[in-house]
Design a protein around this motif. Structure first.
Motif, PDB file in Angstrom:
ATOM      1  N   SER A  35      -0.466   1.042  -9.087  1.00  0.00           N
ATOM      2  CA  SER A  35      -0.537   1.966  -8.372  1.00  0.00           C
ATOM      3  C   SER A  35       0.618   2.297  -7.415  1.00  0.00           C
ATOM      4  CB  SER A  35      -1.645   1.888  -7.179  1.00  0.00           C
ATOM      5  OG  SER A  35      -1.464   1.184  -6.378  1.00  0.00           O
ATOM      6  N   ALA A  57       0.995  -1.104   0.125  1.00  0.00           N
ATOM      7  CA  ALA A  57      -0.099   0.225  -0.207  1.00  0.00           C
ATOM      8  C   ALA A  57       0.388   0.824   0.330  1.00  0.00           C
ATOM      9  CB  ALA A  57      -0.650  -0.004   1.570  1.00  0.00           C
ATOM     10  N   GLU A  58       1.236   1.776  -1.108  1.00  0.00           N
ATOM     11  CA  GLU A  58       1.391   3.094  -1.284  1.00  0.00           C
ATOM     12  C   GLU A  58       3.578   3.403  -0.112  1.00  0.00           C
ATOM     13  OE1 GLU A  58      -1.113   7.194  -1.481  1.00  0.00           O
ATOM     14  OE2 GLU A  58      -2.615   5.219  -0.256  1.00  0.00           O
ATOM     15  N   SER A 112      -6.593   1.978   0.470  1.00  0.00           N
ATOM     16  CA  SER A 112      -5.588   3.710  -0.419  1.00  0.00           C
ATOM     17  C   SER A 112      -7.185   4.891   0.265  1.00  0.00           C
ATOM     18  CB  SER A 112      -6.538   3.408  -2.332  1.00  0.00           C
ATOM     19  OG  SER A 112      -7.847   3.238  -1.991  1.00  0.00           O
ATOM     20  N   GLN A 126     -11.053   9.848  -2.247  1.00  0.00           N
ATOM     21  CA  GLN A 126     -10.395  10.695  -3.441  1.00  0.00           C
ATOM     22  C   GLN A 126     -11.315  12.111  -2.783  1.00  0.00           C
ATOM     23  OE1 GLN A 126     -12.375  12.499  -5.594  1.00  0.00           O
ATOM     24  NE2 GLN A 126     -13.905  11.052  -5.327  1.00  0.00           N
ATOM     25  N   THR A 160      -0.148   8.912   2.273  1.00  0.00           N
ATOM     26  CA  THR A 160      -0.723   7.703   2.465  1.00  0.00           C
ATOM     27  C   THR A 160      -1.828   7.592   3.622  1.00  0.00           C
ATOM     28  OG1 THR A 160       1.288   6.264   3.452  1.00  0.00           O
ATOM     29  CG2 THR A 160       1.111   7.127   0.989  1.00  0.00           C
ATOM     30  N   SER A 161      -2.085   6.333   3.779  1.00  0.00           N
ATOM     31  CA  SER A 161      -2.879   6.059   4.646  1.00  0.00           C
ATOM     32  C   SER A 161      -1.900   5.397   5.868  1.00  0.00           C
ATOM     33  CB  SER A 161      -4.131   5.156   4.293  1.00  0.00           C
ATOM     34  OG  SER A 161      -3.604   4.545   4.338  1.00  0.00           O
TER      35      SER A 161
END
Length: 741
Positions: free
Chosen positions: A121, A11-12, A331, A334, A315-316
């Motif tokens: 991503s 994740a990111e 994620s 938006q 990021t989260s």
């Protein structure tokens, strides 16, 4: 899910190895390999791992590129950070093996293996995307519309209810030689001011300094609050153009309040591989960090990031206090959406088939000129209205307009034609319901009908040119919509008055500007500042200017400053080039402004010399002194202070040694005299007056180098029959501390 409930996630930038309850694992190994590599060699591995929690994870001692557990124990989740390899590396395989009791689950089983490629991503915004040369022809015009979706409903954690907004949008269409902002780069001063203050001024200045690389500056108004229904307020929008060289567009807007968080697009290419122009682009946006402030919440106090960090997506998993924090590493929802639509194309289009009638009409129109190429020595009347189109069908035709040459100030400079032609199409060939009415732009919306809550507002436009066939215009000249003013109608909200009337136009003819104002009726009860705008400015059109304009030379260079140091003045001039008999010119021909040079030197300033003191000896050779005081020390290289003490010799009668008998006789006589004086009065007797005794000597003015002491005798009583002028206060001065310092 992988074997026995184990799963590898990314994740990111963060890699997570987790087990679903009630599963667990005791140990693990994590590696990242280039695709089709076995891992036997060091170059087979891709990217770099970074340890987040040293109590949970560590690098393997015999294989430093792999990550393993720090201590074997039951666990359900670990995380490490992984930095992607450079662009062009290809796909990467993340592999994990885990140990549960005595069972080892290997890397190639189920979800313990994850394949990442550059279009995934995890690489978005981290690797550079190559920008190809554009092969499209002509130009294209686009409209950017910004829809803010950041609201308390979509992002409830710590949502700032009172001050939420999007700052003014700033950006431009540009070439690949210019970068407004990019992931992995550092924020310029302009980007920093947008990110931290919401101010686009410096950013616009930076863009305009790149005039050769920029075609259009993109600007749109700020949005207060950050979200409102579209039936209450139109979304911010702006129009811009692109061409073959400047086919990229970038923009940004600050999410406010925030430390330095923004959304936007960077180097978005609107040129297609087929040598055409993108028809429509819709992009959801997540916030990014400008790397200039280390705050972690919307309203964190200023914490400058030193040294400055690179721009990166939020990021989260950035910080538990972050409003976007998600312990599962999902994620970020938006916060905005941008829609970029092509609204026209101009010039030859490389055999591209037009998409709609708007494109056909745009293809017919000539290229707009940024500047009027009419020589300033040619004075014309205003253009007449356009004539009717020469074509009555949807075939291409022409229309004409004319102007008159009123004066040619320089016969050596030719004046352009007085006629102008433009392509056109017959009636019924536009998208406006078959109408050939030419309408003005919509006039600004009127104030809302109420000062608090939901009301109505309206706007108007007018017919600039009626149909040639005499038919009636069917297009509306007025429209209304709902509006909301001071949505929170409570004592804690910021209540505003109605907008006042517009001020007079700043110009007496032609285009000018006008303003209107409103006031704060009630500030928020919590003492915070009211964020609503209190003034608005818009263009205004006055009757056409029929007088001949002033023809002026460019301004000269500024003159030298009128002084050689300190504050002065400087001037510059320009000349009137048009003939005096053609009309008066009220433009200023000279400008004056202040100038500042280094400070002027200031010399030492002293008082006047004092009186000479008494001789320091009562007989023989001695000296006396005089002094003066420093009033101002020298500054900025001024003359230093001269001497403050002067001595000169003094010579009295020679000193003699009187006999002891004479001394005793003199002492007896003085004793009798002093007793007599004490009997007569308390003070000394002078002709015509009686004096008080001398005061004690004052303290010496200096500790060394020669100072002075003073004492005083004042009049105690004047006799009425006194005619003597010597009956007055007396003062004595003597030298003291004359030894060198």
């Amino acid at each position: 899910m992988g074997t026995n409930g184990k799963e590898l996630q990314e994740a990111e930038g963060r890699v997570t190895l987790s087990a679903a309850t009630p599963s667990y694992f005791r140990g693990f190994t994590l590696i990242a390999l280039k695709e089709h590599r076995e891992g036997d060699k060091e170059e087979d591995h891709a990217g770099t791992f970074q340890i987040i929690d040293e109590e949970e994870t560590q690098f393997m001692s015999n294989c430093p590129v792999a990550v393993t557990e720090s201590t074997p124990r039951r666990r359900t989740r670990i995380q490490v950070f992984w930095i992607a390899p450079p662009a062009g590396t290809g796909c990467v395989i993340l592999k994990a093996s885990i140990v549960q009791k005595r069972i080892i689950y290997f890397q190639d089983e189920g979800s313990l293996t994850k394949k990442l490629c550059e279009q995934d991503s995890m690489f978005d915004g981290v690797t550079d995307k190559p920008i190809l040369d554009c092969c499209a022809c002509g130009t294209a015009k686009y409209r950017l519309t910004f829809y803010g979706n950041w609201s308390e409903k979509t992002h409830p954690k710590d949502y700032p209810r009172r001050a939420n907004h999007w700052s003014a949008i700033i950006g431009g269409s540009h070439s690949k030689n210019y970068v407004l902002w990019e992931y992995g780069g550092y924020a310029s001063e302009g980007v920093k001011q947008v990110a931290e203050l919401g101010s686009p001024v410096k950013m616009e200045e930076e863009i305009r300094q790149q005039s050769d690389e920029v075609l259009t500056v993109i600007k749109a108004k700020a949005q207060w609050p950050a979200w409102q229904p579209l039936n209450v307020r139109a979304a911010p929008s702006a129009e811009f153009s692109v061409d073959r060289t400047r086919h990229l567009m970038s923009f940004l807007t600050m999410m406010g309040p925030s430390p330095d968080w923004n959304v936007g697009l960077s180097a978005e290419d609107l040129c297609t591989k087929e040598c055409g122009w993108v028809q429509k682009l819709v992009q959801d946006l997540i916030p990014w960090d400008a790397g200039t402030d280390s705050g972690v919440t919307y309203e964190s106090p200023n914490r400058p990031t030193i040294p400055q960090e690179k721009i990166r997506p939020l990021t989260s998993l950035d910080h538990p206090q972050s409003p976007f924090y998600d312990p599962e590493g999902g994620s970020i929802t938006q916060v905005a959406r941008v829609v970029i639509e092509r609204i026209a194309r101009k010039g030859e289009q490389c055999n591209i088939v037009p998409d709609n009638v708007d494109d056909i009409v745009a293809d017919l129109a000539p290229e707009e000129k940024d500047e009027d190429d009419t020589p300033e020595t040619c004075i014309y009347s205003n253009w007449s209205p356009w004539s009717a189109c020469s074509s009555s069908t949807c075939d291409k035709g022409k229309r004409m307009r004319q102007r008159m040459l009123k004066a040619q100030l320089d016969l050596s400079v030719p004046c352009p034609d007085t006629q102008d032609f433009q392509p056109c199409m017959g009636p019924g060939c536009s998208d406006e319901d078959g109408s050939t009415c030419t309408m003005s732009e919509w006039i600004t919306w009127s104030p809302c009908s109420i000062s608090c809550g939901m009301g109505m507002r309206s706007r108007e436009r007018y017919v600039k040119q009626f149909p040639e066939d005499g038919s009636v215009c069917t297009l509306p000249t007025e429209e209304t919509e709902k509006c909301t003013v001071n949505e929170e109608c409570s004592s804690s909200s910021c209540l505003m008055t109605e907008w006042g009337e517009w001020d007079e136009c700043s110009a007496t003819c032609g285009m000018g500007m006008k303003k209107r104002h409103r006031m704060v009726k009630m500030s928020p009860a919590d003492g915070s500042m009211c964020k609503a705008e209190t003034s608005q400015t818009e263009k205004c059109m006055m009757p056409e200017c029929h007088t001949i304009p002033c023809l002026l030379s460019p301004w000269s260079e500024w003159s030298d400053c009128s002084v050689t140091c300190g504050k002065g003045m400087r001037t510059r001039q320009r000349m009137l080039k048009s003939l005096a008999e053609l009309g008066d010119c009220n433009e200023e021909l000279e400008q004056v402004e202040k100038c500042m040079l280094p400070e002027c030197p200031t010399d030492c300033e002293l008082t006047e010399w004092s009186q000479w003191s008494e001789c320091n000896k009562s007989c023989g050779k001695g000296h006396m002194i005089r002094t003066r005081m420093i009033q101002m020390e020298p500054q900025f290289g001024g003359a230093p202070c001269p001497e403050t003490v002067q001595r000169k010799k003094c010579r009295l009668r020679k000193c003699r040694n009187p006999s002891i008998q004479k001394l005793r006789w003199r002492e007896a006589r003085e004793s009798r005299r002093s007793e007599q004086m004490r009997e007569e009065s308390d003070g000394e007797q002078f002709p015509g007056c009686r004096m008080r005794p001398w005061t004690a000597w004052s303290e010496c003015t200096k500790l060394c180098g020669g100072g002075i002491q003073e004492r005083y005798m004042t009049v105690k009583k004047r006799f009425k029959s006194s005619q003597f002028t010597s009956c007055k206060d007396k003062k004595e001065i003597r030298a003291c501390n004359v030894h060198p310092c």
